[in-house]
Scaffold this motif. Structure first.
Motif, short mmCIF file in Angstrom:
data_model
loop_
_atom_site.label_atom_id
_atom_site.label_comp_id
_atom_site.label_asym_id
_atom_site.label_seq_id
_atom_site.Cartn_x
_atom_site.Cartn_y
_atom_site.Cartn_z
N GLN A 39 0.83 -1.20 0.00
CA GLN A 39 0.00 0.00 0.00
C GLN A 39 0.87 1.26 0.00
OE1 GLN A 39 -2.17 0.78 3.65
NE2 GLN A 39 -3.90 1.66 2.51
N GLN A 40 1.90 1.23 0.82
CA GLN A 40 2.80 2.38 0.88
C GLN A 40 3.60 2.55 -0.41
OE1 GLN A 40 5.58 2.18 4.12
NE2 GLN A 40 6.27 4.29 3.88
N GLN A 41 4.08 1.44 -0.95
CA GLN A 41 4.86 1.51 -2.18
C GLN A 41 4.05 2.08 -3.35
OE1 GLN A 41 6.62 -2.30 -3.03
NE2 GLN A 41 7.69 -2.42 -1.06
N LEU A 42 2.82 1.58 -3.50
CA LEU A 42 1.98 2.03 -4.62
C LEU A 42 1.46 3.44 -4.42
CD1 LEU A 42 -0.03 -1.24 -5.42
CD2 LEU A 42 2.07 -0.39 -6.47
N GLY A 43 1.46 3.90 -3.18
CA GLY A 43 1.03 5.27 -2.91
C GLY A 43 2.10 6.30 -3.14
N ASN A 44 3.33 5.85 -3.36
CA ASN A 44 4.43 6.80 -3.59
C ASN A 44 4.18 7.63 -4.85
OD1 ASN A 44 5.84 5.95 -1.36
ND2 ASN A 44 7.16 4.52 -2.49
N GLY A 45 4.40 8.92 -4.73
CA GLY A 45 4.21 9.82 -5.86
C GLY A 45 2.77 10.20 -6.11
N GLY A 46 1.84 9.69 -5.30
CA GLY A 46 0.44 10.06 -5.47
C GLY A 46 -0.21 9.49 -6.72
N LEU A 47 0.39 8.43 -7.29
CA LEU A 47 -0.17 7.87 -8.53
C LEU A 47 -1.36 6.95 -8.27
CD1 LEU A 47 3.13 7.04 -10.47
CD2 LEU A 47 1.76 9.14 -10.49
N PHE A 48 -1.37 6.31 -7.11
CA PHE A 48 -2.47 5.42 -6.74
C PHE A 48 -2.99 5.79 -5.35
CE2 PHE A 48 -0.17 3.00 -9.91
CZ PHE A 48 -1.17 2.42 -10.66
N GLN A 49 -4.29 5.68 -5.19
CA GLN A 49 -4.92 5.85 -3.89
C GLN A 49 -5.38 4.46 -3.45
OE1 GLN A 49 -8.37 8.39 -3.87
NE2 GLN A 49 -8.10 8.92 -1.72
N VAL A 50 -4.65 3.85 -2.52
CA VAL A 50 -4.78 2.43 -2.25
C VAL A 50 -5.51 2.18 -0.94
CG1 VAL A 50 -3.54 0.26 -1.99
CG2 VAL A 50 -2.61 2.05 -3.47
N GLN A 51 -6.49 1.30 -0.99
CA GLN A 51 -7.16 0.79 0.19
C GLN A 51 -6.88 -0.70 0.31
OE1 GLN A 51 -11.32 1.80 -0.34
NE2 GLN A 51 -11.06 3.72 0.81
N LEU A 52 -6.86 -1.19 1.55
CA LEU A 52 -6.65 -2.61 1.80
C LEU A 52 -7.92 -3.27 2.28
CD1 LEU A 52 -3.20 -2.56 3.67
CD2 LEU A 52 -3.64 -2.88 1.22
N GLN A 53 -8.07 -4.56 1.92
CA GLN A 53 -9.24 -5.33 2.31
C GLN A 53 -8.81 -6.74 2.68
OE1 GLN A 53 -13.64 -6.05 0.43
NE2 GLN A 53 -11.94 -6.42 -0.95
N SER A 54 -9.01 -7.11 3.95
CA SER A 54 -8.67 -8.46 4.41
C SER A 54 -9.93 -9.31 4.43
CB SER A 54 -8.05 -8.40 5.81
OG SER A 54 -7.78 -9.70 6.29
N VAL A 55 -9.85 -10.52 3.84
CA VAL A 55 -11.02 -11.40 3.71
C VAL A 55 -10.64 -12.80 4.19
CG1 VAL A 55 -12.72 -12.40 2.13
CG2 VAL A 55 -11.88 -10.06 1.75
N LYS A 56 -11.51 -13.44 4.96
CA LYS A 56 -11.26 -14.80 5.42
C LYS A 56 -11.20 -15.76 4.24
CE LYS A 56 -13.25 -14.36 10.05
NZ LYS A 56 -14.26 -14.86 11.00
N TRP A 57 -10.38 -16.81 4.40
CA TRP A 57 -10.14 -17.74 3.30
C TRP A 57 -11.42 -18.39 2.78
CZ3 TRP A 57 -6.69 -18.38 -0.21
CH2 TRP A 57 -6.63 -19.56 -0.94
N SER A 58 -12.35 -18.70 3.66
CA SER A 58 -13.59 -19.37 3.23
C SER A 58 -14.37 -18.52 2.23
CB SER A 58 -14.47 -19.69 4.45
OG SER A 58 -14.79 -18.50 5.16
N GLU A 59 -14.17 -17.21 2.27
CA GLU A 59 -14.81 -16.30 1.31
C GLU A 59 -13.84 -15.85 0.22
OE1 GLU A 59 -16.48 -13.01 3.41
OE2 GLU A 59 -17.33 -14.25 5.00
N PHE A 60 -12.58 -15.73 0.60
CA PHE A 60 -11.58 -15.15 -0.29
C PHE A 60 -11.45 -15.90 -1.60
CE2 PHE A 60 -7.21 -14.90 -1.85
CZ PHE A 60 -6.96 -13.52 -1.84
N ARG A 61 -11.23 -17.21 -1.50
CA ARG A 61 -10.97 -17.99 -2.71
C ARG A 61 -12.17 -18.02 -3.65
NH1 ARG A 61 -8.70 -18.80 -7.09
NH2 ARG A 61 -8.96 -20.87 -7.99
N PRO A 62 -13.39 -18.36 -3.21
CA PRO A 62 -14.52 -18.36 -4.15
C PRO A 62 -14.83 -16.98 -4.71
CG PRO A 62 -15.26 -18.83 -1.91
CD PRO A 62 -13.78 -18.92 -1.90
N ASN A 63 -14.68 -15.93 -3.90
CA ASN A 63 -14.94 -14.57 -4.39
C ASN A 63 -13.94 -14.18 -5.46
OD1 ASN A 63 -17.09 -14.30 -2.66
ND2 ASN A 63 -16.05 -12.94 -1.22
N ALA A 64 -12.67 -14.54 -5.25
CA ALA A 64 -11.65 -14.24 -6.25
C ALA A 64 -11.95 -14.95 -7.56
CB ALA A 64 -10.27 -14.63 -5.72
N ALA A 65 -12.35 -16.21 -7.47
CA ALA A 65 -12.66 -16.99 -8.68
C ALA A 65 -13.86 -16.42 -9.42
CB ALA A 65 -12.92 -18.44 -8.31
#
Length: 534
Positions: free
Chosen positions: A395-421
Motif C-alpha cells: 500500500q505504501q509503495q503504490l502510494g508513492n508519488g500520489g499515482l495510486f490511492q490504495v485501500q486494503l481489504q482483508s477477507v477470510k479464506w472461506s470467502e476469499f478464494r470463491p470470491n476471487a474466482a
C-alpha cells in the motif's frame, strides 16, 4: 498446490509443508506413539468446499499432503528428483512418438482401505468423475487434456490425449488423479465431509466439531501395495489456532514438528535460539511463489498501462526485507529460480528498483488520470499474519508519488478464494505451490480458458502456440525457450505480478529422524519417511 496448487500454495514467511529433522532412516517410530505434526492449517466444510478431502475438489497444498497419504496415484514423485516413478502402476509409458497415448499396467493385489479390489475401472472412474464434476476451485485443469480412457483389462489403462503433452506423467502423479473406490464415491457429485477411501500408505481418521477437523490421524495401511517403505506406524496432525500456541507445544515436546505456519519473526527467534532449545530449525530450497493477480476485466485495472505502472512501483527487495525479514527472495518472473527456463523478465523490463517517474510516464502516455483508486485484497488466516504486513508495505509503495490511492481489504479464506474466482476483486494476493516441478506448471495454470484463477485474461500466443510446442518436447531443457518467451509476454501484459519466491523453514525436535527425505521435489510432505530416534 494449486499449488498447489490451490493452491494454493504455501506462502511468504510461512513454514512450508515439510517436516525436517536430524538423523537418518531410524524406524523407532514404529509401534510407539504417533509422530505429532503441529499446524495452523484448517480443514472445514463450507458451502463452496463441502468435501475438503475429495480429490475432485481439493486443490491446496495442505489438503494434498493428506491426500498423498490416503490415496494412490498411478505415478508419484520420487524421494528426490523430478521424474515420476510408478506407484499404483507397475509401469507407465508413452506408446507413441507424439506424447498423445499414455499406457499403464497396474500392480497386482491392489486394494482399497475398505477391502475392495482396485482395478483399471476404478482408475477410469476416478478420472472421468473429476472431469464430470468439473469443480470450479478444483484441480480439473490438470486432467482436461484427456480425451478418452480405455481399460483393455483389469490391469491396463490407456489414456488418449487431445493434444501432445510430455508433462502428463507429472500431472497424473498429483492428487488430481487420485484413485477412488467406484463403489464408495458418486460419479457425478462431490462427497460430503472428510471421507477418504483410498489405497494409499495410510488410512485417514478424523475427529470433527462444527464441520471442522479437530484431529487427524494417519495410520499405517496394512493393505497397501506400493513402493513406499513406512518408517512409522502413525502420524498425527494436531491443529492450533495460532503460531504462538503451536510454538509453545513444540518447545514443550508435545509436538514433534511444526508444519505451517511460522512468521518471519518466529523463524528469526528459532534461529537465534540455536539447537540448545531442543528444537532444530532448517532452511531448505522452496519453489512456492507469491504474486498479485489482476481481474483484467475490472474497470480499475483493465488498462494494461495501469498494471504496468503497478509493476514499475513495486519494490520486491524492500518487501522481502521489511515484511518477511528476508525469509523469502524477490521474484521477477512467474517461473522461479531452480526451475528449467527461469529468467528475470520483470526486472529486464522494469528494472530491479522501483521508479515513480517511469510509472508516472506510463500513466501519462495513456492519458490516465491520477491518483488511480485501487483496492488490494488479501488473506491472513490461510496465508499467515505476515501477509497483512506485506500488503501494508505494498500500500505504501503504490502510494508513492500520489499515482495510486490504495485501500486494503482483508477477507477470510472461506470467502476469499470463491470470491476471487468469481471476479469480485480487482487486485488480490495469491500464492502458488507447484503441482509438479516443471516450468509448464508456473505458466499454463494462469493462461487460457481453464486457468486456475478463473481469470478473463487470454493470450493466444502463449496458450495456442508456446505451451503446445513445449509439450511436444520430451526433453524439458529443450522446452525452456518456449517458457522464456511466455515469461516476457507476461511481464509486458502483467495479468499477474510475481512478488517473491519462498524458502522453506522447518522446526523439529532433535529426536525426529528421516529429515533428508521428508520433502520431495514439489515440496510435498512425505510423512512415511519420518521416524523417532537418537
Amino acid at each position: 498446490m494449486n499449488r498447489k496448487t490451490l493452491v494454493l500454495p504455501a506462502l511468504a514467511g510461512l513454514l512450508a509443508p515439510v517436516l525436517v529433522a536430524c538423523g537418518g532412516g531410524d524406524t523407532a517410530g514404529k509401534g510407539g506413539r504417533a509422530i505429532v505434526v503441529g499446524t495452523t492449517d484448517r480443514f472445514e466444510e463450507t458451502t463452496d468446499a463441502p468435501a475438503p478431502f475429495d480429490p475432485a475438489a481439493a486443490y491446496d497444498v495442505s489438503a494434498w499432503n493428506v491426500l498423498h497419504s490416503g490415496f494412490q496415484t498411478l505415478m508419484r514423485l520420487p524421494r528426490s528428483g523430478t521424474a515420476p516413478v510408478a506407484d499404483a502402476a507397475e509401469k507407465c509409458w508413452f506408446a507413441d512418438r507424439k506424447n498423445e497415448q499414455f499406457r499403464c499396467t497396474l500392480r497386482e493385489g491392489l486394494k482399497f482401505s475398505n477391502g475392495n479390489a482396485l482395478t483399471a475401472e476404478d482408475v477410469k472412474f476416478s478420472v472421468e468423475r473429476a472431469l464430470a464434476i468439473n469443480f470450479d476451485n478444483g484441480p480439473v485443469s490438470l486432467l482436461s487434456n484427456i480425451d478418452q480412457v480405455e481399460t483393455p483389462s483389469e490391469q491396463e489403462v490407456v489414456f488418449h490425449l487431445k493434444t501432445p503433452d510430455a508433462t502428463f506423467p507429472q500431472k497424473i502423479a498429483t492428487p488430481a488423479a487420485a484413485i477412488v473406490d467406484a463403489q464408495s464415491y458418486d460419479k457425478d457429485k462431490l462427497g460430503n465431509g472428510f471421507k477418504i477411501v483410498g489405497s494409499g500408505p495410510y488410512t485417514v481418521r478424523t475427529e470433527q466439531k462444527d464441520g471442522r477437523v479437530t484431529k487427524l490421524l494417519l495410520e499405517k495401511n496394512a493393505a497397501y501395495q506400493g513402493p513406499l517403505q513406512l518408517r512409522n506406524d502413525k502420524v498425527e496432525l494436531r491443529f492450533f489456532d495460532d503460531e504462538t500456541s503451536m510454538d509453545k507445544a513444540l518447545r514443550a515436546g508435545e509436538v514433534d514438528l511444526v508444519n505451517r505456519t511460522m512468521s518471519p519473526e518466529r523463524i528469526a527467534r528459532l534461529r537465534a535460539d540455536g539447537d540448545d532449545s531442543g528444537v532444530r530449525l532448517l532452511e531448505v530450497p522452496g519453489q512456492e511463489i507469491s504474486y498479485l493477480a489482476f481481474n483484467t476485466e475490472d474497470p480499475t485495472v483493465k488498462s494494461k498501462p495501469v498494471r504496468q505502472a503497478i509493476a514499475q512501483l513495486v519494490d520486491r527487495r524492500a518487501l522481502t526485507r521489511d515484511a518477511y525479514d528476508r525469509a523469502n527472495d524477490p521474484l521477477f518472473s512467474l517461473v522461479p529460480s531452480g526451475i528449467t527456463g527461469h529468467q528475470n523478465s520483470f526486472s529486464n523490463k522494469y528494472g530491479e528498483e522501483p521508479s515513480v517517474d517511469k510509472a508516472r510516464s506510463i500513466l501519462r502516455a495513456a492519458n490516465i488520470t491520477t491518483p488511480v483508486p485501487l483496492t488490494l485484497t488479501y488473506n491472513e488466516d490461510h496465508y499467515g499474519q505476515a501477509n497483512a504486513k506485506a500488503f501494508a508495505a505494498l500500500q505504501q509503495q503504490l502510494g508513492n508519488g500520489g499515482l495510486f490511492q490504495v485501500q486494503l481489504q482483508s477477507v477470510k479464506w472461506s470467502e476469499f478464494r470463491p470470491n476471487a474466482a468469481q471476479g469480485k476483486y480487482a487486485v488480490y494476493g495469491m500464492g502458488w505451490f507447484p503441482d509438479f516441478p516443471d516450468p509448464d506448471n508456473f505458466v499454463a495454470p494462469f493462461i487460457g480458458k481453464d486457468n486456475f484463477l478463473r481469470s478473463p485474461y487470454r493470450n493466444t500466443r502463449i496458450s495456442d502456440d508456446l505451451i503446445p510446442s513445449s509439450r511436444e518436447t520430451g526433453q524439458r531443457e529443450a522446452a525452456a525457450r518456449y517458457f522464456q518467451q511466455a515469461q516476457d509476454i507476461v511481464a509486458d501484459e502483467v495479468p499477474v505480478l510475481p512478488l517473491w519466491q519462498g524458502k522453506s523453514y522447518v522446526a523439529a525436535r532433535q529426536n525426529v529422524t528421516g529429515a533428508e527425505w521428508a520433502l520431495n521435489s514439489a515440496s510435498e510432505l512425505q510423512p512415511w519417511e519420518l521416524g523417532r530416534g537418537a
